[in-house]
Motif scaffolding. Structure first.
Motif, PDB file in Angstrom:
ATOM      1  N   TYR A  38       0.824  -1.201   0.000  1.00 31.02           N
ATOM      2  CA  TYR A  38       0.000   0.000   0.000  1.00 31.02           C
ATOM      3  C   TYR A  38       0.868   1.264   0.000  1.00 31.02           C
ATOM      4  O   TYR A  38       0.551   2.243  -0.673  1.00 31.02           O
ATOM      5  N   ALA A  39       1.954   1.245   0.776  1.00 28.95           N
ATOM      6  CA  ALA A  39       2.843   2.409   0.827  1.00 28.95           C
ATOM      7  C   ALA A  39       3.468   2.663  -0.547  1.00 28.95           C
ATOM      8  O   ALA A  39       3.532   3.810  -1.001  1.00 28.95           O
ATOM      9  N   ALA A  40       3.918   1.603  -1.214  1.00 24.47           N
ATOM     10  CA  ALA A  40       4.497   1.754  -2.549  1.00 24.47           C
ATOM     11  C   ALA A  40       3.449   2.226  -3.544  1.00 24.47           C
ATOM     12  O   ALA A  40       3.712   3.082  -4.398  1.00 24.47           O
ATOM     13  N   GLN A  41       2.251   1.694  -3.435  1.00 22.96           N
ATOM     14  CA  GLN A  41       1.174   2.070  -4.350  1.00 22.96           C
ATOM     15  C   GLN A  41       0.767   3.531  -4.150  1.00 22.96           C
ATOM     16  O   GLN A  41       0.552   4.256  -5.121  1.00 22.96           O
ATOM     17  N   ASN A  42       0.695   3.979  -2.918  1.00 27.53           N
ATOM     18  CA  ASN A  42       0.340   5.374  -2.647  1.00 27.53           C
ATOM     19  C   ASN A  42       1.431   6.334  -3.104  1.00 27.53           C
ATOM     20  O   ASN A  42       1.145   7.450  -3.522  1.00 27.53           O
ATOM     21  N   LEU A  43       2.688   5.905  -3.018  1.00 25.62           N
ATOM     22  CA  LEU A  43       3.794   6.775  -3.387  1.00 25.62           C
ATOM     23  C   LEU A  43       4.012   6.840  -4.893  1.00 25.62           C
ATOM     24  O   LEU A  43       4.217   7.908  -5.451  1.00 25.62           O
ATOM     25  N   PHE A  44       3.949   5.685  -5.570  1.00 28.27           N
ATOM     26  CA  PHE A  44       4.326   5.616  -6.979  1.00 28.27           C
ATOM     27  C   PHE A  44       3.178   5.331  -7.939  1.00 28.27           C
ATOM     28  O   PHE A  44       3.343   5.469  -9.137  1.00 28.27           O
ATOM     29  N   GLY A  45       2.045   4.866  -7.445  1.00 31.26           N
ATOM     30  CA  GLY A  45       0.950   4.481  -8.327  1.00 31.26           C
ATOM     31  C   GLY A  45       0.988   2.993  -8.619  1.00 31.26           C
ATOM     32  O   GLY A  45       1.935   2.286  -8.261  1.00 31.26           O
ATOM     33  N   ASP A  46      -0.046   2.504  -9.288  1.00 29.96           N
ATOM     34  CA  ASP A  46      -0.187   1.063  -9.529  1.00 29.96           C
ATOM     35  C   ASP A  46       0.913   0.486 -10.407  1.00 29.96           C
ATOM     36  O   ASP A  46       1.531  -0.522 -10.073  1.00 29.96           O
ATOM     37  N   ALA A  47       1.155   1.103 -11.553  1.00 31.20           N
ATOM     38  CA  ALA A  47       2.115   0.545 -12.516  1.00 31.20           C
ATOM     39  C   ALA A  47       3.539   0.545 -11.967  1.00 31.20           C
ATOM     40  O   ALA A  47       4.255  -0.456 -12.056  1.00 31.20           O
ATOM     41  N   ALA A  48       3.963   1.648 -11.388  1.00 26.94           N
ATOM     42  CA  ALA A  48       5.328   1.736 -10.869  1.00 26.94           C
ATOM     43  C   ALA A  48       5.528   0.837  -9.648  1.00 26.94           C
ATOM     44  O   ALA A  48       6.599   0.249  -9.470  1.00 26.94           O
ATOM     45  N   SER A  49       4.503   0.712  -8.797  1.00 29.17           N
ATOM     46  CA  SER A  49       4.648  -0.166  -7.629  1.00 29.17           C
ATOM     47  C   SER A  49       4.705  -1.630  -8.058  1.00 29.17           C
ATOM     48  O   SER A  49       5.356  -2.443  -7.406  1.00 29.17           O
TER      49      SER A  49
END
Length: 159
Positions: A38-49
């Protein structure tokens, strides 16, 4: 089905993450994994995470001290470190995370960055705010039981 040749296989890096929290914190590997995603998704978005491909390989948290080994793609180490830095708590339980180092294999990661076990916590009775209270002691830091929570203190607070 044949294996991919070595030059086509994904290359991984392993982050050794030190974890600190209050002594009564109860967090499991799956909860840590989910909140890291969730932290990666909130920071970078779906594709980048999804490019990061963060996976928790090893996890241990006892008495407020522990570690995690997080796998990521070789070219995404900086972004993986940023995602770990964004994680500050799980389900209302505060966590302090620090990336101790990055390695190319799990074994090297464990030996180099997680080899020395932290000092086992000690439980003592201390005088704090005019009363006798129990405290968990780690490396000169005291987690004093106050009502139903903890207060952080050092040796200087007791003199």
């Amino acid at each position: 089905m044949k294996h991919l040749p070595k030059h086509l296989r994904p290359r991984w890096r392993y982050l050794a993450v030190g974890i600190e929290s209050w002594p009564d914190t109860a967090v499991g590997r799956s909860e840590f994994q989910r909140h890291l995603w969730y932290a990666a998704q909130n920071l970078f978005g779906d594709a980048a995470s999804a490019d990061l491909d963060l996976t928790v390989i090893g996890f241990e948290l006892d008495d407020g001290c522990g570690y995690a080994i997080v796998r990521t793609r070789r070219d995404e180490v900086d972004r993986a470190r940023a995602a770990v830095a964004c994680l500050d708590g799980i389900d209302g339980q505060e966590l302090g995370l620090r990336v101790r180092g990055v390695s190319g294999t799990v074994r090297a990661c464990e030996e180099k960055y997680l080899g020395a076990d932290p000092e086992a916590p000690d439980q003592r009775t201390v005088t704090f705010e005019g009363g006798e209270r129990t405290a968990v002691v780690r490396d000169g830091r005291y987690d004093v039981t106050v009502d139903s929570a903890f207060a952080g203190a050092t040796e200087l607070d007791f003199e």
